[in-house]
Design an enzyme around this catalytic site. Structure first.
Site, mmCIF file in Angstrom:
data_model
loop_
_atom_site.group_PDB
_atom_site.id
_atom_site.type_symbol
_atom_site.label_atom_id
_atom_site.label_comp_id
_atom_site.label_asym_id
_atom_site.label_seq_id
_atom_site.Cartn_x
_atom_site.Cartn_y
_atom_site.Cartn_z
ATOM 1 N N ASP A 55 7.145 3.848 -2.671
ATOM 2 C CA ASP A 55 7.160 2.943 -1.510
ATOM 3 C C ASP A 55 8.584 2.826 -0.970
ATOM 4 O O ASP A 55 9.467 2.316 -1.642
ATOM 5 C CB ASP A 55 6.662 1.555 -1.928
ATOM 6 C CG ASP A 55 6.650 0.583 -0.763
ATOM 7 O OD1 ASP A 55 5.568 0.373 -0.197
ATOM 8 O OD2 ASP A 55 7.730 0.049 -0.415
ATOM 9 N N TYR A 60 15.299 0.837 4.643
ATOM 10 C CA TYR A 60 15.982 0.918 3.345
ATOM 11 C C TYR A 60 17.127 1.947 3.370
ATOM 12 O O TYR A 60 17.952 1.956 2.471
ATOM 13 C CB TYR A 60 15.023 1.303 2.213
ATOM 14 C CG TYR A 60 13.869 0.365 1.954
ATOM 15 C CD1 TYR A 60 13.792 -0.892 2.545
ATOM 16 C CD2 TYR A 60 12.840 0.741 1.090
ATOM 17 C CE1 TYR A 60 12.708 -1.735 2.304
ATOM 18 C CE2 TYR A 60 11.767 -0.095 0.840
ATOM 19 C CZ TYR A 60 11.702 -1.328 1.450
ATOM 20 O OH TYR A 60 10.640 -2.153 1.204
ATOM 21 N N LYS A 85 7.727 2.570 6.243
ATOM 22 C CA LYS A 85 7.494 1.409 7.125
ATOM 23 C C LYS A 85 8.306 1.517 8.414
ATOM 24 O O LYS A 85 9.423 2.042 8.400
ATOM 25 C CB LYS A 85 7.886 0.108 6.401
ATOM 26 C CG LYS A 85 7.317 0.001 5.002
ATOM 27 C CD LYS A 85 7.603 -1.326 4.332
ATOM 28 C CE LYS A 85 7.186 -1.273 2.866
ATOM 29 N NZ LYS A 85 8.202 -0.721 1.970
ATOM 30 N N HIS A 118 6.688 -3.302 9.292
ATOM 31 C CA HIS A 118 7.488 -3.967 8.252
ATOM 32 C C HIS A 118 7.434 -5.494 8.346
ATOM 33 O O HIS A 118 7.390 -6.178 7.331
ATOM 34 C CB HIS A 118 8.940 -3.478 8.342
ATOM 35 C CG HIS A 118 9.668 -3.498 7.049
ATOM 36 N ND1 HIS A 118 10.548 -2.516 6.654
ATOM 37 C CD2 HIS A 118 9.656 -4.392 6.037
ATOM 38 C CE1 HIS A 118 11.037 -2.814 5.468
ATOM 39 N NE2 HIS A 118 10.513 -3.950 5.067
#
Ligand code: A2P
Length: 300
Positions: A55, A60, A85, A118
């Site tokens: 994930d 990120y 996401k 998100h």
């Protein structure tokens, strides 16, 4: 890596989503791992530790690391459940398609298993246009399932009313301090699976410029006592709490020994007494922001 070069055998059972896809109930989260840490963690998790579910998210900053980790793991792409996401600044119909292409490119894949919005943000019209783009992406086969994150019941009801496809998953902050009973009940009523982020109580870095919030669950005396009774670690007890509650769980670690430990959870069961004790830790304490207050990065 196994002698066959296909990675260690899968250790987690799967859950069937409303899209028909099977997702391993336990996966590796990589929020707050650097790009190079992520590469090593993903390669180890898939190749050595028996994970088949990763994930990540555009926000990120480690999708490229995930892609390199996938490539070096030796595990065939079709055996891996891969989630990414769409970040807040990419909400909007055309922006969503563009962001999706960038994510596929960084990941080095031609499809993802799950593409998630998100955060809901405050602009409902934009959210709906974003969801329409995801509906087209899933129809094209470039995402096998689509879903959302951080949706309160009112957000879920909005998409259920106005969208054509129900989200397969709602990924929310969820752990014993914040068991999210209302969100779980709303999701269950709609047939949407719930996935827990910060399942171990999170890192000390809360992100988004918030003050740091040291993890209190991994050192909680009640969790430690349960762990002692089972000869397991506090992290393993917390992960079993998610699994036994029917949640999909993605503990993050960048350390091989913890990555291995976190999936070594299929040889014990928490008792009803253990589960009831953990249930008393509900105090509503969050690691992250409340979704109704989160509008960071929203397009103008
Ligand atoms: P690290 O990456 O240094 O191992 P969450 O998944 O709730 O966000 O929590 C992740 C935090 O818990 C990270 O700080 C991670 O640190 C740490 N962590 C993950 N697995 C374990 C474990 N088995 N034992 C102790 N700490 C862990």
């Amino acid at each position: 890596m196994s002698e066959l070069g296909g990675g260690a055998p899968q250790k987690s059972p799967t859950v069937t989503l409303n899209s028909g896809a099977a997702i391993p109930q336990l996966g590796l989260g990589v929020w707050q791992a650097t790009d190079s840490e992520t590469e090593g963690a993903v390669a180890y998790a898939l190749g050595e530790a028996g994970y088949r579910h990763i994930d990540t998210a555009a926000a990120y900053g480690n999708e490229a690391g995930v892609g390199r980790g996938l490539a070096t793991s030796g595990v065939p792409r079709e055996d891996i459940f891969l989630t990414t996401k769409l970040w807040n600044s990419d909400q909007g119909y055309q922006r969503a398609f563009d962001a999706f292409d960038v994510s596929l490119d960084k990941l080095g894949v031609d499809y993802v298993d799950l593409y998630l919005i998100h955060w809901p943000l405050q602009d409902r019209d934009r959210l709906l246009r974003t969801w329409e783009a995801l509906e087209e992406i899933v129809a094209s086969g470039r995402a096998k399932s689509i879903g959302v994150c951080n949706f309160e019941p009112h957000h879920l009801e909005f998409l259920a009313d106005r969208g054509s496809i129900l989200p397969a998953i709602n990924q929310v902050e969820l752990h014993p301090h914040l068991p999210q009973h209302q969100i779980r009940s709303a999701a269950a009523g709609l047939g949407v699976a719930v996935q827990s982020w910060s399942p171990l109580g999170g890192t000390a870095n809360a992100g988004w410029g918030q003050d740091s919030k040291p993890n209190t669950l991994l050192t909680d005396p009640a969790i430690a006592a349960i762990a002692g009774r089972h000869g397991k670690s506090p992290a393993q007890v917390l992960i079993r709490w998610h699994l036994q509650n029917g949640l999909i769980v993605i503990p993050k670690s960048a350390h091989p020994e913890r990555i291995a430990q976190n999936i070594d959870v299929f040889d014990f069961d928490l008792t009803d007494v253990d589960l009831a004790e953990i249930g008393t830790l509900d105090d509503g304490a969050r690691v992250g922001l409340h979704p109704d207050e989160m509008n960071l990065g929203a397009p103008e």
